[in-house]
Motif scaffolding. Structure first.
Motif, PDB file in Angstrom:
ATOM      1  N   LEU A 102       1.717  -7.734   5.640  1.00 62.73           N
ATOM      2  CA  LEU A 102       0.915  -6.886   4.850  1.00 62.73           C
ATOM      3  C   LEU A 102      -0.115  -6.072   5.958  1.00 62.73           C
ATOM      4  O   LEU A 102      -0.476  -6.472   6.958  1.00 62.73           O
ATOM      5  CB  LEU A 102       0.018  -7.604   4.157  1.00 62.73           C
ATOM      6  CG  LEU A 102       0.788  -8.255   2.797  1.00 62.73           C
ATOM      7  CD1 LEU A 102       1.043  -9.445   3.075  1.00 62.73           C
ATOM      8  CD2 LEU A 102      -0.247  -8.088   1.563  1.00 62.73           C
ATOM      9  N   SER A 106      -4.630  -3.605   2.910  1.00 58.61           N
ATOM     10  CA  SER A 106      -4.292  -3.937   1.514  1.00 58.61           C
ATOM     11  C   SER A 106      -5.436  -4.551   0.593  1.00 58.61           C
ATOM     12  O   SER A 106      -6.416  -4.967   1.289  1.00 58.61           O
ATOM     13  CB  SER A 106      -3.260  -5.087   1.754  1.00 58.61           C
ATOM     14  OG  SER A 106      -2.195  -4.827   2.448  1.00 58.61           O
ATOM     15  N   ALA A 126       4.401  -5.724   1.690  1.00 58.65           N
ATOM     16  CA  ALA A 126       3.634  -5.069   1.025  1.00 58.65           C
ATOM     17  C   ALA A 126       4.447  -3.733   0.772  1.00 58.65           C
ATOM     18  O   ALA A 126       5.475  -3.275   1.369  1.00 58.65           O
ATOM     19  CB  ALA A 126       2.591  -4.324   1.901  1.00 58.65           C
TER      20      ALA A 126
END
Length: 212
Positions: A102, A106, A126
């Motif tokens: 990620l 995020s 993600a």
């Protein structure tokens, strides 16, 4: 009525940047079923093995490699939080045993969801990372050496300088540059760097003005 015991998820935050590590741990501690510790602050060598390790890319790769070599133990799963989305780094991480990836920007809910997904035994990317990797499947990937040459190109370095830094011949550098331009469908070095930046292969922060 007997209350069901909640299965707790043990998480070790091992990000190389201590401020980021504390921030990630703070975000995770909002969830009551997470037991969160920060490596080097909350835990010592004798601490219990976590279910999930949250780390930066290089630390995550080292952890994944160490866990692959440890036999007879239930190795924790590794989720990487990285500042820059770089296609070849994501690919390398997944190939070497990282379970989740990620970007640092995020949303907290997405971060928590990623940790839970990885803890359950699944992989998690993600959406932006997954899209990047899906797009990359239609293109020929750069080799590790080509990625190094590209990064130096993005710094504005000439072939001779790149050859010195990588300890290879100038002719070899020219061959790598030609291959990079072909794979990125670029007609010049500057265009190759621009395309690479758009794809997340390099970052142009703090680069020379010619490439910024």
């Amino acid at each position: 009525m007997q209350m069901l015991e909640v299965t707790r998820i043990r998480i070790l935050v091992a990000h190389a940047n201590p401020l980021i590590a504390v921030g990630l741990a703070t975000a995770l501690r909002r969830s009551e079923d997470f037991d969160v510790a920060v490596d080097g602050i909350d835990v010592g060598p004798g601490a219990a093995l976590p279910d999930v390790v949250v780390a930066d890319c290089e630390t995550g790769l080292r952890r994944a490699a160490a866990h692959r070599e440890a036999r007879g133990t239930a190795a924790p799963r590794v989720l990487v939080m990285c500042g820059q989305l770089r296609e070849h780094e994501v690919r390398r991480a997944l190939e070497q045993g990282v379970h989740g990836y990620l970007p640092l920007d995020s949303a907290i809910d997405e971060f928590v969801h990623g940790v839970r997904t990885v803890a359950r035994g699944a992989r998690y990317l993600a959406p932006s990372t997954a899209q990047c990797m899906a797009d990359s499947l239609t293109r020929e990937a750069l080799t590790a050496r080509e990625a190094e040459v590209l990064d130096l190109l993005a710094c504005g370095q000439c072939n001779k300088s790149i050859a010195r830094q990588l300890d290879i011949a100038v002719g070899t550098v020219k061959a790598h540059v030609k291959a990079i331009m072909a794979k990125l469908d670029a007609s010049s070095r500057t265009q190759a760097v621009s395309v690479a930046a758009q794809r997340g292969l390099v970052t142009l922060a703090d680069r020379p003005a010619a490439f910024a």
